[in-house]
Structures are given as structure tokens and as C-alpha cells.
Design a protein around this motif. Sequence first.
Motif, mmCIF file in Angstrom:
data_model
loop_
_atom_site.group_PDB
_atom_site.id
_atom_site.type_symbol
_atom_site.label_atom_id
_atom_site.label_comp_id
_atom_site.label_asym_id
_atom_site.label_seq_id
_atom_site.Cartn_x
_atom_site.Cartn_y
_atom_site.Cartn_z
ATOM 1 N N UNK A 1 132.626 -24.090 44.561
ATOM 2 C CA UNK A 1 132.678 -23.672 45.958
ATOM 3 C C UNK A 1 131.852 -24.624 46.823
ATOM 4 N N UNK A 2 130.739 -25.082 46.312
ATOM 5 C CA UNK A 2 129.893 -25.986 47.087
ATOM 6 C C UNK A 2 130.554 -27.345 47.288
ATOM 7 N N UNK A 3 131.324 -27.797 46.298
ATOM 8 C CA UNK A 3 132.059 -29.060 46.457
ATOM 9 C C UNK A 3 133.058 -28.933 47.608
ATOM 10 N N UNK B 1 127.991 -42.388 42.359
ATOM 11 C CA UNK B 1 129.014 -42.478 43.393
ATOM 12 C C UNK B 1 130.415 -42.265 42.821
ATOM 13 N N UNK B 2 130.596 -42.516 41.536
ATOM 14 C CA UNK B 2 131.912 -42.283 40.929
ATOM 15 C C UNK B 2 132.184 -40.789 40.779
ATOM 16 N N UNK B 3 131.163 -40.045 40.338
ATOM 17 C CA UNK B 3 131.317 -38.599 40.200
ATOM 18 C C UNK B 3 131.046 -37.866 41.504
ATOM 19 N N UNK C 1 115.492 -28.722 39.416
ATOM 20 C CA UNK C 1 116.433 -29.817 39.685
ATOM 21 C C UNK C 1 117.579 -29.310 40.556
ATOM 22 N N UNK C 2 118.120 -30.215 41.358
ATOM 23 C CA UNK C 2 119.143 -29.818 42.325
ATOM 24 C C UNK C 2 120.259 -30.860 42.349
ATOM 25 N N UNK C 3 121.514 -30.372 42.386
ATOM 26 C CA UNK C 3 122.662 -31.269 42.501
ATOM 27 C C UNK C 3 123.300 -31.094 43.871
ATOM 28 N N UNK C 4 123.688 -32.220 44.463
ATOM 29 C CA UNK C 4 124.316 -32.198 45.784
ATOM 30 C C UNK C 4 125.688 -32.863 45.676
ATOM 31 N N UNK C 5 126.780 -32.133 45.985
ATOM 32 C CA UNK C 5 128.111 -32.767 45.985
ATOM 33 C C UNK C 5 128.241 -33.705 47.179
ATOM 34 N N UNK C 6 128.861 -34.851 46.959
ATOM 35 C CA UNK C 6 128.976 -35.860 48.008
ATOM 36 C C UNK C 6 130.402 -35.913 48.545
ATOM 37 N N UNK C 7 130.606 -35.549 49.810
ATOM 38 C CA UNK C 7 131.943 -35.646 50.407
ATOM 39 C C UNK C 7 132.333 -37.108 50.633
#
Length: 399
Positions: free
Chosen positions: A377-379, A256-258, A273-279
Motif C-alpha cells: 500500500x505504501x508503494x 535505485x533498481x529496486x 530500520x525504515x524502508x522508503x519506496x521511491x516513486x
Amino acid sequence: MPLSDTGLRNLKPSDRPYKRFDGGGLFVQVNPSGSKIWHLKYRHLGKEKLISFGPYPVVGLRDARDKRDQAKRQLLEGLDPSAERKLARLKDERDQRVAFGGIAAEYLSKLRSEGRAAQTMKKQEWLVSFTEPELSNRPIATIEAPDILSVLRRIEAKGNYETARRLRSTIGAVFRYAIATGRTRYDPTEALKGALIQPQVSPRAALVNREEIGKLLLKIESFKGQATTKHALMLLAMLAPRPGELRFSIWSEFDLEEAIWRIPAERMKMRRPHRVPLPRQALWHLSELQRLTGNGDFLFPSVRSWKKPQSENTWNVALRRLGYTSRQMTAHGFRATFSTIANESGLWHADAIERALAHVEGNDVRRAYVRGEHWEERVRMAQWWADELDRYEEAAKTH
């Protein structure tokens, strides 16, 4: 004196094994453990030998005598009953190695070794079960296209056209594995292309009208059921994951910090593996959710056990309670909602949208070049999408 069932049942164990003979070399051995094992003592080529027929009462008195008589007939023909049994066992093993069922089991074992998801394996095993008993015990090299079509037609007769189509594909994969391992020469499922009823393909139910999306978000906010379900629906809307990826998510995957959700490869459909940016909005829901379930592993534990995730139907049932039919909106439909509007906006590169959805490029050449995650761009896109949803919800309040 011949044995009887009553006498056999009344035989009691002793400190040492002992025997009771029935005649013709057949006897039962009673062991200190209480087990009673049938044996036949015989001579072949001048040598005394022993063969076991199994435990009593699994092998009854009549069956044991039948086995003794069969062994005696083999001796009259100059055959050794013990050697004949070994040959029969080897033949069974050899038949199993070339039978469709045995090869299918090998193929499924190969998929497990490759780390296929448990749900994928469950589906594959389920599909293979449809080949029993018609194909499973047959040598694979003897199976022709009409034999397979007969199995598929039985499934089609129940209206399960998509299942029949997938089964043809799975049977074909087993045949190709058999070709590679030298147990058959060709794949008869190739001849079945065009022979099956083509299922009607309908797009997944999803809302793409901005006003309707806003109304849905308002209804989710006022949801009177489990608080965890409300957070789940909002996170589905914001992050557009596959429902299973979110349902099985655990707290250790979230930083949650990053502001990153890291999904390991074994939980991804494409095994990457998959990374998801959190708004910001997703972080708020996660912090609220953490107060409810943060002491366990799963973000969305079952009400019956915190060691299991919620049922796969929980979120779709919630949408039904909010007034949406399965033809209007599903938990999986949030992905189509995001994809449609993000592509229509013209603000984002198509590859960034596809990576956000964890899709893998189907063209091998193109995939070799498109390796980046388009992370920055995804962030930006993730925050844009969460803000868009806020605008749709605010607009819905004024109507």
C-alpha cells in the motif's frame, strides 16, 4: 639548606634520578626526563614511608610545604598521612557514586550503550549541564522538589519554558535510575507536575493548500542556488522524511533498481530500520543528484568537505530565499503537508500513512498487533503522492 623557587627552576636532569631536600623530610626528585616530583619521607609506627605530593611547578614550593605540615599534624594525631589520603579518595569516589552528577553520568552512559542517536545524546548532555553546580555534587537522596524547582525557575526566567519542561523530565529519569540502583527512594520531580509554566504549543509550519503547494514546487524548480539543495527540497516534498534522515543519507542506502531507500536503525528517531519506496519522480531526482555527488558517500555533502553533510539550516535558509517565513513553511513541514493531504484523501489506511512517516504506535497493546509495514500500500501511496505533487505544480503554472 631549604630550597628556593630559583633553585628549583635551575635543577637540571641527570643520567640518574637525584634528590634535593627542603627540610622536615620534604624533597624533590629530579628524574632523567626532566620531571620534578615532590615527596615526603616520614616514619609511622616505626616504619619508614613515602608519600608523593605531585610535580613541580604544578605544586609549588609553598603548596608542597603546606602539604608537608598537614602530614606532620596528622602524624602528631597518630594518623598515617598515606592511609588518610586513600580514605579521602575512597570517600570522594563514594560521594561521587551517590552524587546527582555521578549518577547522571551513569545514566547517560547507559543511554549510549543502548545505541541512542548522537544528536539525542548531545541534547541529554546539554540538559544535564543545567544542573551544575546546584545539584551535581549533592548526594541525590538529599535533593528535594524545591531544590529542583529552583534550577528550573532559573531557566524559566529566561523564557525557556520548553527547556525547563524537558529538563524536569531528564532529572526525573536520573532519579528513577537512582531508585533502580538503590541510591534513593523517591523521585521528587513527580511533585513538580503542574508547577512549571506550560509552553505555548504551536503546530509546525506547513502548507496544506494544494494551490499554495503547487506554487512552492514551481519556486523550488526555479531555485537559483545549489543544485543539490533544489533536489533535496523536491525529495523532502515527495518522500516526507525527517530532514535529518535525508541530510545524513548516503548512497549505499539507496537501491535505485529496486526503488527502495533503506535507512538503518541508528539513524532513525525511533531506533528502528525504515524502508522508503521511491516513486518514479524521486528516482529521476536521485539519478540527477548522483551525477553531482555520486562519487562521495553523502547525497548532500557540505561545500566545505565531502566528508560531512550539509548544514542543518541549509534547506530552511533556501525556503526563506524562496519567500517563505518560518511560520509558513519549514523543511520539516513537508511531513505535515503529506500527512494532512494523505489522511484527507480517504484513499489510504491510517496505519500505512503512519508507517510511511516512520511513526511508532504509542499504545503498547495496539503496537503488538500492528507489526506490518503496509509495504504494498505504501508503494502505491508513494507514487500517488508524487503524481499529486505533479498535478499541483501543473495547476500552478496555469494561474
